[in-house]
Scaffold this active site. Sequence first.
Site, mmCIF file in Angstrom:
data_model
loop_
_atom_site.group_PDB
_atom_site.id
_atom_site.type_symbol
_atom_site.label_atom_id
_atom_site.label_comp_id
_atom_site.label_asym_id
_atom_site.label_seq_id
_atom_site.Cartn_x
_atom_site.Cartn_y
_atom_site.Cartn_z
ATOM 1 N N LYS A 14 0.703 -1.234 0.124
ATOM 2 C CA LYS A 14 -0.021 -0.114 0.120
ATOM 3 C C LYS A 14 0.959 1.128 -0.065
ATOM 4 O O LYS A 14 0.738 2.167 -0.950
ATOM 5 C CB LYS A 14 -0.744 0.074 1.373
ATOM 6 C CG LYS A 14 -2.031 -0.929 1.447
ATOM 7 C CD LYS A 14 -3.005 -0.362 2.521
ATOM 8 C CE LYS A 14 -2.288 -0.831 3.792
ATOM 9 N NZ LYS A 14 -1.463 -1.313 4.707
ATOM 10 N N ARG A 89 -10.034 0.788 8.235
ATOM 11 C CA ARG A 89 -9.879 -0.644 8.507
ATOM 12 C C ARG A 89 -11.146 -1.467 9.076
ATOM 13 O O ARG A 89 -10.704 -2.606 9.260
ATOM 14 C CB ARG A 89 -8.577 -0.746 9.097
ATOM 15 C CG ARG A 89 -7.347 -0.917 8.377
ATOM 16 C CD ARG A 89 -5.970 -0.796 9.456
ATOM 17 N NE ARG A 89 -4.954 -1.475 8.833
ATOM 18 C CZ ARG A 89 -3.719 -0.972 8.619
ATOM 19 N NH1 ARG A 89 -3.656 0.399 8.424
ATOM 20 N NH2 ARG A 89 -2.588 -1.786 8.083
ATOM 21 N N ARG A 128 11.715 -7.535 6.302
ATOM 22 C CA ARG A 128 11.644 -6.151 5.967
ATOM 23 C C ARG A 128 12.915 -5.326 6.694
ATOM 24 O O ARG A 128 12.828 -5.348 8.071
ATOM 25 C CB ARG A 128 10.398 -5.382 6.082
ATOM 26 C CG ARG A 128 10.437 -3.706 5.492
ATOM 27 C CD ARG A 128 9.092 -3.360 5.309
ATOM 28 N NE ARG A 128 8.133 -3.401 6.335
ATOM 29 C CZ ARG A 128 6.874 -3.071 6.337
ATOM 30 N NH1 ARG A 128 6.440 -2.678 5.047
ATOM 31 N NH2 ARG A 128 6.192 -3.330 7.160
ATOM 32 N N ARG A 163 11.466 -2.534 11.557
ATOM 33 C CA ARG A 163 10.541 -1.680 12.271
ATOM 34 C C ARG A 163 9.922 -2.403 13.571
ATOM 35 O O ARG A 163 10.000 -3.704 13.293
ATOM 36 C CB ARG A 163 9.214 -1.419 11.162
ATOM 37 C CG ARG A 163 8.613 -0.056 11.051
ATOM 38 C CD ARG A 163 7.711 -0.031 10.058
ATOM 39 N NE ARG A 163 6.206 -0.498 10.472
ATOM 40 C CZ ARG A 163 5.246 -0.632 9.695
ATOM 41 N NH1 ARG A 163 5.292 0.087 8.375
ATOM 42 N NH2 ARG A 163 3.949 -0.903 10.101
ATOM 43 N N ARG A 174 -1.632 -8.866 12.757
ATOM 44 C CA ARG A 174 -2.308 -8.024 12.018
ATOM 45 C C ARG A 174 -3.064 -8.607 10.821
ATOM 46 O O ARG A 174 -4.047 -8.091 10.246
ATOM 47 C CB ARG A 174 -1.197 -7.179 11.407
ATOM 48 C CG ARG A 174 -0.455 -6.189 12.536
ATOM 49 C CD ARG A 174 0.638 -5.552 11.765
ATOM 50 N NE ARG A 174 0.196 -4.793 10.852
ATOM 51 C CZ ARG A 174 0.881 -3.766 10.046
ATOM 52 N NH1 ARG A 174 2.110 -4.344 9.912
ATOM 53 N NH2 ARG A 174 0.237 -2.812 9.196
HETATM 54 P P1 AMP Z 1 0.406 0.328 8.777
HETATM 55 O O1 AMP Z 1 1.547 1.704 8.730
HETATM 56 O O2 AMP Z 1 -0.610 0.932 7.657
HETATM 57 O O3 AMP Z 1 1.214 -0.757 8.458
HETATM 58 O O4 AMP Z 1 -0.302 0.732 10.137
HETATM 59 C C1 AMP Z 1 0.624 0.501 11.210
HETATM 60 C C2 AMP Z 1 -0.356 0.336 12.637
HETATM 61 O O5 AMP Z 1 -1.248 1.588 12.617
HETATM 62 C C3 AMP Z 1 -1.358 -0.969 12.595
HETATM 63 O O6 AMP Z 1 -0.981 -2.163 12.799
HETATM 64 C C4 AMP Z 1 -2.454 -0.493 13.479
HETATM 65 O O7 AMP Z 1 -2.004 -0.467 14.571
HETATM 66 C C5 AMP Z 1 -2.172 1.046 13.204
HETATM 67 N N1 AMP Z 1 -3.334 1.756 12.220
HETATM 68 C C6 AMP Z 1 -3.082 2.041 10.959
HETATM 69 N N2 AMP Z 1 -4.279 2.318 10.248
HETATM 70 C C7 AMP Z 1 -5.246 2.044 11.048
HETATM 71 C C8 AMP Z 1 -6.538 2.241 10.890
HETATM 72 N N3 AMP Z 1 -7.360 2.664 10.084
HETATM 73 N N4 AMP Z 1 -7.599 1.999 12.122
HETATM 74 C C9 AMP Z 1 -6.924 1.535 13.225
HETATM 75 N N5 AMP Z 1 -5.473 1.354 13.384
HETATM 76 C C10 AMP Z 1 -4.806 1.638 12.496
#
Ligand code: AMP
Length: 222
Positions: A14, A89, A128, A163, A174
């Site tokens: 993404k 999400r 990663r 990370r 996740r």
């Molecule tokens: P990402 O950078 O998209 O991989 O998101 C990293 C983390 O941020 C996720 O594992 C969640 O803990 C939190 N997160 C990101 N987007 C959302 C969302 N729309 N709703 C709830 N938690 C989110």
Amino acid sequence: MKSIILLSPPAAGKGTQAQLLKEKYNIPHISIGAILRNEVERKTAVGLNIKEDMKKGNLIDDDIIMNLLINRIKQKDCEKGFILDGFPRTLKQAKLYDKFLKENNMELNYVFHLKIDKETARKRIVGRLICSNCQAVYNELLKETKPKASGICDKCNGILVRRKDDNNDVFENRYQLYLIETMPVISYYQNQNKLYEIDSSIDKNYTFKQITKILDIGGDYN
Ligand code: AMP
């Protein structure tokens, strides 16, 4: 005004696609994950509240997400459109977002679901590595993106780091949350005829081509 939503399981690319789309169409990339990580780094009240859940890969409270998102969308650079990476999400977020769009006379234009099988996603996450200096991304488990020298950035000799949430347990959590919470969002947009399914398991160029083909047919981005 155009808005694009990118939904996917973890590690389907993404973030990479959002960056490519930003460059091509000159609209901002809004990564909710990056906004949340920034809150944690700055140790704001929200950041302290969400720190542990972020570490575990848990979803953050819908109201917190909506506040941060709406503040960002209201900024001037979003007037022409924007790319949402990782939002909504949950079904609740999708419905609150629809309400926000309606109240603000805005339209939801494209929702892309980037598809990838679980094992490919796991390898992308667990292997990663990110350069602590220039942010270049590598993967020690994938031949094509392995750094030449272990732990060192090919481009700037910076130290490669992982990370905090890139490990197998967090990946499992996740992925399960994606199945339980995000799949209903995908059905929700499918039922509204707004969803485009994209194969994201080959490489980033192939994925990008599929997305831009759809945007360029329907779009007025130029
Ligand atoms: P990402 O950078 O998209 O991989 O998101 C990293 C983390 O941020 C996720 O594992 C969640 O803990 C939190 N997160 C990101 N987007 C959302 C969302 N729309 N709703 C709830 N938690 C989110």
